[in-house]
Write an enzyme that holds these catalytic residues in place. Sequence first.
Site, PDB file in Angstrom:
ATOM      1  N   LYS A   1       0.911  -1.354  -0.120  1.00  0.00           N
ATOM      2  CA  LYS A   1       0.080  -0.162   0.024  1.00  0.00           C
ATOM      3  C   LYS A   1       0.876   1.182   0.065  1.00  0.00           C
ATOM      4  O   LYS A   1       0.495   2.246  -0.851  1.00  0.00           O
ATOM      5  CB  LYS A   1      -0.984  -0.031   1.277  1.00  0.00           C
ATOM      6  CG  LYS A   1      -2.174  -1.086   0.934  1.00  0.00           C
ATOM      7  CD  LYS A   1      -3.069  -0.804   2.213  1.00  0.00           C
ATOM      8  CE  LYS A   1      -4.059  -1.736   1.959  1.00  0.00           C
ATOM      9  NZ  LYS A   1      -5.294  -1.856   3.214  1.00  0.00           N
TER      10      LYS A   1
ATOM     11  N   GLY B   1      -4.335  -0.345  18.048  1.00  0.00           N
ATOM     12  CA  GLY B   1      -3.295  -0.218  16.975  1.00  0.00           C
ATOM     13  C   GLY B   1      -3.014   1.096  16.429  1.00  0.00           C
ATOM     14  O   GLY B   1      -4.004   2.058  16.527  1.00  0.00           O
TER      15      GLY B   1
ATOM     16  N   TYR C   1     -10.602 -10.986   9.413  1.00  0.00           N
ATOM     17  CA  TYR C   1     -12.000 -11.746   8.858  1.00  0.00           C
ATOM     18  C   TYR C   1     -11.321 -13.131   8.538  1.00  0.00           C
ATOM     19  O   TYR C   1     -12.013 -14.042   7.902  1.00  0.00           O
ATOM     20  CB  TYR C   1     -12.776 -11.040   7.788  1.00  0.00           C
ATOM     21  CG  TYR C   1     -12.115 -10.901   6.484  1.00  0.00           C
ATOM     22  CD1 TYR C   1     -11.802 -11.879   5.637  1.00  0.00           C
ATOM     23  CD2 TYR C   1     -11.418  -9.689   6.331  1.00  0.00           C
ATOM     24  CE1 TYR C   1     -11.120 -11.574   4.443  1.00  0.00           C
ATOM     25  CE2 TYR C   1     -10.758  -9.448   5.336  1.00  0.00           C
ATOM     26  CZ  TYR C   1     -10.237 -10.436   4.094  1.00  0.00           C
ATOM     27  OH  TYR C   1      -9.698  -9.866   3.093  1.00  0.00           O
TER      28      TYR C   1
END
Length: 286
Positions: free
Chosen positions: A71, A133, A231
């Site tokens: 990213k 986080g 997930y």
Amino acid sequence: MKITASTEIYGVMGNPIRHSLSPILQNGWLEEAGYNAVYLAFEPKMEQFTGALNGLALSQIKGLNVTAPFKNTAAELAVTKTEDVAIIGAANTLRLSPIGYDAHNTDGKGLALDLDNRAENWREQTKIITILGAGGAAKGILSALIAAGAKEIRFVGRDDAKCREIVELAKSLAKSEAIIIHSYGWEKMAQAIADADLIINATPIGQSHDNSLSLDFGKTAAKAIIYDMTYAQKESDLLKSAKAQNRMALNGIGMLVGQGAYAFEIWFGQLPDFTKGFERLINMDR
């Protein structure tokens, strides 16, 4: 669908990427919309990413999603970037222009879209947000959470320097002193989640049974939403503990759908059906 010489190609880049649900999600939307396009997965090595991305641009790959660990590099290589991408330094969506890829980040909007669909009235009810986080995942959702109207945002992390950095980043995005933004060390978790209306796990903890997290939510808001951005498991220990304490528990599969929906809109100019995409993923065998 029928593949022809004029079929446009889109895809997702990451490493590893073979576990990705994005091809199932996006190809379903492409078929529903009737586009002559296909969505594939690309897995270059880290040191090959720049060459791979340039090659895909030259090959007229029209749009890409980008995930870990690429990213930041995708944001750096883009010919243009949105304000959010420029500030947080990470992109998850690329759209081909005549001179290269334009960079966008739809993570935060995707999270908000998921909450809009699965947690009615969350915007009105959410005054205090606690984010576990202080890394890239947390940075990617900041703008959308600030825009949702939170009065206070708290970060919890183990690295003091990263916590200070993300607090300053959030303040620069907020552009207002009306929002209280601060951080806590991991050892002060109980204080950090007290009275919180929305708690988001933006760490990798919970992606496997080898590292788990469960918390005492007794002092959070009674209607608190516990959101785990992971997930890999259908229900992490964090979400199990939330359900056991009568808190709403949501995993990150809806965020995947939401960020994918906004990527689709960037590429094609229309927002696909969130519910159909969500149901497509939760009903598949994993």
